[in-house]
Design a protein around this motif. Structure first.
Motif, PDB file in Angstrom:
ATOM      1  N   THR A 236       0.828  -1.214   0.000  1.00  0.00           N
ATOM      2  CA  THR A 236       0.000   0.000   0.000  1.00  0.00           C
ATOM      3  C   THR A 236       0.864   1.267   0.000  1.00  0.00           C
ATOM      4  O   THR A 236       0.364   2.356   0.283  1.00  0.00           O
ATOM      5  CB  THR A 236      -0.932   0.027   1.234  1.00  0.00           C
ATOM      6  N   ASP A 237       2.132   1.115  -0.324  1.00  0.00           N
ATOM      7  CA  ASP A 237       3.059   2.244  -0.345  1.00  0.00           C
ATOM      8  C   ASP A 237       3.789   2.246  -1.691  1.00  0.00           C
ATOM      9  O   ASP A 237       4.317   1.209  -2.123  1.00  0.00           O
ATOM     10  CB  ASP A 237       4.067   2.112   0.806  1.00  0.00           C
ATOM     11  N   GLU A 238       3.836   3.408  -2.362  1.00  0.00           N
ATOM     12  CA  GLU A 238       4.429   3.487  -3.699  1.00  0.00           C
ATOM     13  C   GLU A 238       5.921   3.150  -3.697  1.00  0.00           C
ATOM     14  O   GLU A 238       6.424   2.503  -4.618  1.00  0.00           O
ATOM     15  CB  GLU A 238       4.219   4.881  -4.294  1.00  0.00           C
ATOM     16  N   ARG A 239       6.642   3.573  -2.678  1.00  0.00           N
ATOM     17  CA  ARG A 239       8.073   3.272  -2.599  1.00  0.00           C
ATOM     18  C   ARG A 239       8.310   1.769  -2.533  1.00  0.00           C
ATOM     19  O   ARG A 239       9.154   1.213  -3.258  1.00  0.00           O
ATOM     20  CB  ARG A 239       8.695   3.961  -1.376  1.00  0.00           C
ATOM     21  N   ILE A 240       7.548   1.090  -1.678  1.00  0.00           N
ATOM     22  CA  ILE A 240       7.682  -0.364  -1.547  1.00  0.00           C
ATOM     23  C   ILE A 240       7.254  -1.057  -2.838  1.00  0.00           C
ATOM     24  O   ILE A 240       7.855  -2.050  -3.258  1.00  0.00           O
ATOM     25  CB  ILE A 240       6.853  -0.873  -0.349  1.00  0.00           C
ATOM     26  N   LEU A 241       6.227  -0.510  -3.494  1.00  0.00           N
ATOM     27  CA  LEU A 241       5.753  -1.077  -4.756  1.00  0.00           C
ATOM     28  C   LEU A 241       6.863  -1.042  -5.806  1.00  0.00           C
ATOM     29  O   LEU A 241       7.144  -2.048  -6.464  1.00  0.00           O
ATOM     30  CB  LEU A 241       4.533  -0.302  -5.249  1.00  0.00           C
ATOM     31  N   LYS A 242       7.504   0.111  -5.954  1.00  0.00           N
ATOM     32  CA  LYS A 242       8.571   0.261  -6.947  1.00  0.00           C
ATOM     33  C   LYS A 242       9.777  -0.608  -6.605  1.00  0.00           C
ATOM     34  O   LYS A 242      10.347  -1.271  -7.479  1.00  0.00           O
ATOM     35  CB  LYS A 242       8.989   1.725  -7.045  1.00  0.00           C
ATOM     36  N   GLU A 243      10.176  -0.612  -5.344  1.00  0.00           N
ATOM     37  CA  GLU A 243      11.331  -1.404  -4.927  1.00  0.00           C
ATOM     38  C   GLU A 243      11.095  -2.896  -5.162  1.00  0.00           C
ATOM     39  O   GLU A 243      11.966  -3.605  -5.688  1.00  0.00           O
ATOM     40  CB  GLU A 243      11.647  -1.152  -3.454  1.00  0.00           C
ATOM     41  N   SER A 244       9.923  -3.368  -4.771  1.00  0.00           N
ATOM     42  CA  SER A 244       9.594  -4.791  -4.939  1.00  0.00           C
ATOM     43  C   SER A 244       9.529  -5.151  -6.419  1.00  0.00           C
ATOM     44  O   SER A 244       9.979  -6.235  -6.828  1.00  0.00           O
ATOM     45  CB  SER A 244       8.253  -5.102  -4.260  1.00  0.00           C
ATOM     46  N   PHE A 245       8.983  -4.255  -7.215  1.00  0.00           N
ATOM     47  CA  PHE A 245       8.874  -4.489  -8.658  1.00  0.00           C
ATOM     48  C   PHE A 245      10.262  -4.606  -9.284  1.00  0.00           C
ATOM     49  O   PHE A 245      10.537  -5.543 -10.049  1.00  0.00           O
ATOM     50  CB  PHE A 245       8.090  -3.343  -9.311  1.00  0.00           C
ATOM     51  N   ASN A 246      11.146  -3.663  -8.972  1.00  0.00           N
ATOM     52  CA  ASN A 246      12.487  -3.669  -9.559  1.00  0.00           C
ATOM     53  C   ASN A 246      13.298  -4.886  -9.121  1.00  0.00           C
ATOM     54  O   ASN A 246      14.039  -5.473  -9.921  1.00  0.00           O
ATOM     55  CB  ASN A 246      13.223  -2.369  -9.202  1.00  0.00           C
ATOM     56  N   GLU A 247      13.170  -5.289  -7.869  1.00  0.00           N
ATOM     57  CA  GLU A 247      13.864  -6.481  -7.379  1.00  0.00           C
ATOM     58  C   GLU A 247      13.387  -7.730  -8.121  1.00  0.00           C
ATOM     59  O   GLU A 247      14.178  -8.589  -8.516  1.00  0.00           O
ATOM     60  CB  GLU A 247      13.633  -6.643  -5.876  1.00  0.00           C
ATOM     61  N   MET A 248      12.085  -7.818  -8.329  1.00  0.00           N
ATOM     62  CA  MET A 248      11.530  -8.985  -8.999  1.00  0.00           C
ATOM     63  C   MET A 248      11.887  -8.997 -10.486  1.00  0.00           C
ATOM     64  O   MET A 248      12.108 -10.057 -11.081  1.00  0.00           O
ATOM     65  CB  MET A 248      10.006  -9.022  -8.787  1.00  0.00           C
ATOM     66  N   MET A 249      11.948  -7.825 -11.099  1.00  0.00           N
ATOM     67  CA  MET A 249      12.337  -7.730 -12.507  1.00  0.00           C
ATOM     68  C   MET A 249      13.777  -8.220 -12.692  1.00  0.00           C
ATOM     69  O   MET A 249      14.092  -8.940 -13.649  1.00  0.00           O
ATOM     70  CB  MET A 249      12.201  -6.290 -12.996  1.00  0.00           C
ATOM     71  N   LYS A 250      14.669  -7.839 -11.787  1.00  0.00           N
ATOM     72  CA  LYS A 250      16.070  -8.260 -11.868  1.00  0.00           C
ATOM     73  C   LYS A 250      16.200  -9.769 -11.714  1.00  0.00           C
ATOM     74  O   LYS A 250      17.028 -10.417 -12.359  1.00  0.00           O
ATOM     75  CB  LYS A 250      16.889  -7.567 -10.780  1.00  0.00           C
ATOM     76  N   GLU A 251      15.354 -10.343 -10.841  1.00  0.00           N
ATOM     77  CA  GLU A 251      15.462 -11.778 -10.553  1.00  0.00           C
ATOM     78  C   GLU A 251      14.777 -12.651 -11.587  1.00  0.00           C
ATOM     79  O   GLU A 251      15.278 -13.720 -11.952  1.00  0.00           O
ATOM     80  CB  GLU A 251      14.878 -12.061  -9.160  1.00  0.00           C
ATOM     81  N   PHE A 252      13.600 -12.187 -12.092  1.00  0.00           N
ATOM     82  CA  PHE A 252      12.807 -13.043 -12.981  1.00  0.00           C
ATOM     83  C   PHE A 252      12.635 -12.491 -14.404  1.00  0.00           C
ATOM     84  O   PHE A 252      12.207 -13.215 -15.290  1.00  0.00           O
ATOM     85  CB  PHE A 252      11.419 -13.275 -12.368  1.00  0.00           C
ATOM     86  N   GLY A 253      12.902 -11.208 -14.575  1.00  0.00           N
ATOM     87  CA  GLY A 253      12.749 -10.609 -15.902  1.00  0.00           C
ATOM     88  C   GLY A 253      11.321 -10.282 -16.279  1.00  0.00           C
ATOM     89  O   GLY A 253      11.044  -9.780 -17.368  1.00  0.00           O
ATOM     90  N   LYS A 254      10.402 -10.554 -15.370  1.00  0.00           N
ATOM     91  CA  LYS A 254       8.987 -10.234 -15.596  1.00  0.00           C
ATOM     92  C   LYS A 254       8.273 -10.179 -14.252  1.00  0.00           C
ATOM     93  O   LYS A 254       8.726 -10.772 -13.271  1.00  0.00           O
ATOM     94  CB  LYS A 254       8.315 -11.260 -16.504  1.00  0.00           C
ATOM     95  N   VAL A 255       7.160  -9.451 -14.224  1.00  0.00           N
ATOM     96  CA  VAL A 255       6.404  -9.304 -12.974  1.00  0.00           C
ATOM     97  C   VAL A 255       4.908  -9.313 -13.286  1.00  0.00           C
ATOM     98  O   VAL A 255       4.459  -8.716 -14.265  1.00  0.00           O
ATOM     99  CB  VAL A 255       6.756  -7.990 -12.243  1.00  0.00           C
ATOM    100  N   TYR A 256       4.169 -10.015 -12.445  1.00  0.00           N
ATOM    101  CA  TYR A 256       2.708 -10.010 -12.548  1.00  0.00           C
ATOM    102  C   TYR A 256       2.154  -9.253 -11.346  1.00  0.00           C
ATOM    103  O   TYR A 256       2.509  -9.555 -10.206  1.00  0.00           O
ATOM    104  CB  TYR A 256       2.158 -11.443 -12.561  1.00  0.00           C
ATOM    105  N   VAL A 257       1.317  -8.266 -11.600  1.00  0.00           N
ATOM    106  CA  VAL A 257       0.714  -7.487 -10.512  1.00  0.00           C
ATOM    107  C   VAL A 257      -0.779  -7.785 -10.470  1.00  0.00           C
ATOM    108  O   VAL A 257      -1.424  -7.914 -11.514  1.00  0.00           O
ATOM    109  CB  VAL A 257       0.964  -5.964 -10.694  1.00  0.00           C
ATOM    110  N   GLU A 258      -1.314  -7.928  -9.272  1.00  0.00           N
ATOM    111  CA  GLU A 258      -2.748  -8.179  -9.123  1.00  0.00           C
ATOM    112  C   GLU A 258      -3.266  -7.491  -7.874  1.00  0.00           C
ATOM    113  O   GLU A 258      -2.506  -7.135  -6.966  1.00  0.00           O
ATOM    114  CB  GLU A 258      -3.037  -9.682  -9.063  1.00  0.00           C
ATOM    115  N   THR A 259      -4.551  -7.297  -7.851  1.00  0.00           N
ATOM    116  CA  THR A 259      -5.185  -6.673  -6.691  1.00  0.00           C
ATOM    117  C   THR A 259      -5.172  -7.638  -5.511  1.00  0.00           C
ATOM    118  O   THR A 259      -5.368  -8.836  -5.684  1.00  0.00           O
ATOM    119  CB  THR A 259      -6.641  -6.295  -7.023  1.00  0.00           C
TER     120      THR A 259
END
Length: 278
Positions: free
Chosen positions: A162-185
């Motif tokens: 629920t925090d934009e900073r955490i959202l961006k950080e988590s997204f970038n970490e996952m992109m580096k590890e997996f090369g793709k990210v799925y976001v859902e509600t």
């Protein structure tokens, strides 16, 4: 029958915030929650634990298992499902069920609310721009998000964002590890105010059903069990497919009552007549 008794709300996602005030006011019970039973063991929205049974079976088990762990004879639980609307194509829906169980009086009463008021959604995201566009679309940050490598891959998962900073950080970490990210509600009630409103509506329905007493034996839960079609056309008087009456049935004494013209009209517009407008 219920006044002064303790009512267990089987939840770990803050559903008591909307359920407790209604039931304490309408039935005079004293609501409480407990962590003695983990409701997530029966299934999670994010996929770590698959729900093995039907909605109603899961709902009933959730309530009964929580009641058993807390040595309580009065309980309530809710279970929701999300996906395409069963009759309106291309629309998402929130299908909420609530169950009220009174072991002392051998009662089980269920209420359902099917609502199109939901932000349920998910998408594979390639960059931060798409991520923030999706977040805005689903009412972030008031509504939480979940990130994982793909829709079915739960090898790594970040929930309750629920925090934009955490959202961006988590997204970038996952992109580096997996090369793709799925976001859902995140559809857990405490992270989804829209779903919480639907649960509140279902709770009001359930409370109303409990207050509806059988005219013969005064058992709670005297609710509609069937509906008869056949409301006559105002032009040709032929039976239409519109509702003519509701049938009420008591689960205890089996008393049956019929309510004619439940929608407060005795004829139907010819537009809905198969003879006048085939």
């Amino acid at each position: 029958m219920f006044k002064g008794r303790k009512l267990l709300i089987a939840t770990k996602h803050k559903k008591e915030n909307v359920i407790a005030p209604i039931f304490e006011k309408e039935l005079g019970v004293s609501c409480f929650v407990s962590d003695k039973f983990d409701t997530d063991t029966l299934g999670t929205f994010s996929g770590e634990i698959e729900r093995k049974d039907s909605v109603l079976t899961t709902l009933r088990n959730k309530c009964l298992l929580a009641m058993k762990e807390n040595d309580c004879d009065l309980g309530i639980a809710s279970e929701g499902s999300f996906g395409m609307h069963p009759t309106i194509f291309f629309a998402h829906a929130d299908d909420e069920f609530l169950i009220f169980i009174d072991k002392k009086n051998k009662l089980e009463i269920i209420a359902r609310e099917l609502s199109m008021n939901t932000n349920f959604n998910g998408s594979e995201i390639k960059n931060e721009v798409e991520l923030l566009e999706f977040a805005t679309q689903v009412q972030f940050p008031s509504h939480g998000l979940i990130l994982k490598p793909s829709e079915k891959d739960i090898s790594k998962i970040v929930k309750g964002i629920t925090d934009e900073r955490i959202l961006k950080e988590s997204f970038n970490e996952m992109m580096k590890e997996f090369g793709k990210v799925y976001v859902e509600t995140d559809m857990r009630a405490l992270y989804n105010p829209t779903r919480m409103k639907v649960i509140k509506t279902a709770t009001l329905k359930l409370a109303s059903s409990i207050r509806s007493l059988c005219p013969m034996c005064e058992t709670p839960g005297f609710v509609v069990s069937d509906a008869k079609m056949g409301l006559p056309c105002e032009c040709c008087n032929s039976a239409t497919r519109s509702t003519l009456s509701f049938i009420y049935t008591c689960k205890k004494c089996s008393h049956i009552s019929e309510e004619l013209y439940p929608h407060k009209k005795k004829t139907e517009d010819p537009t809905y007549c198969d003879f006048c407008n085939p």
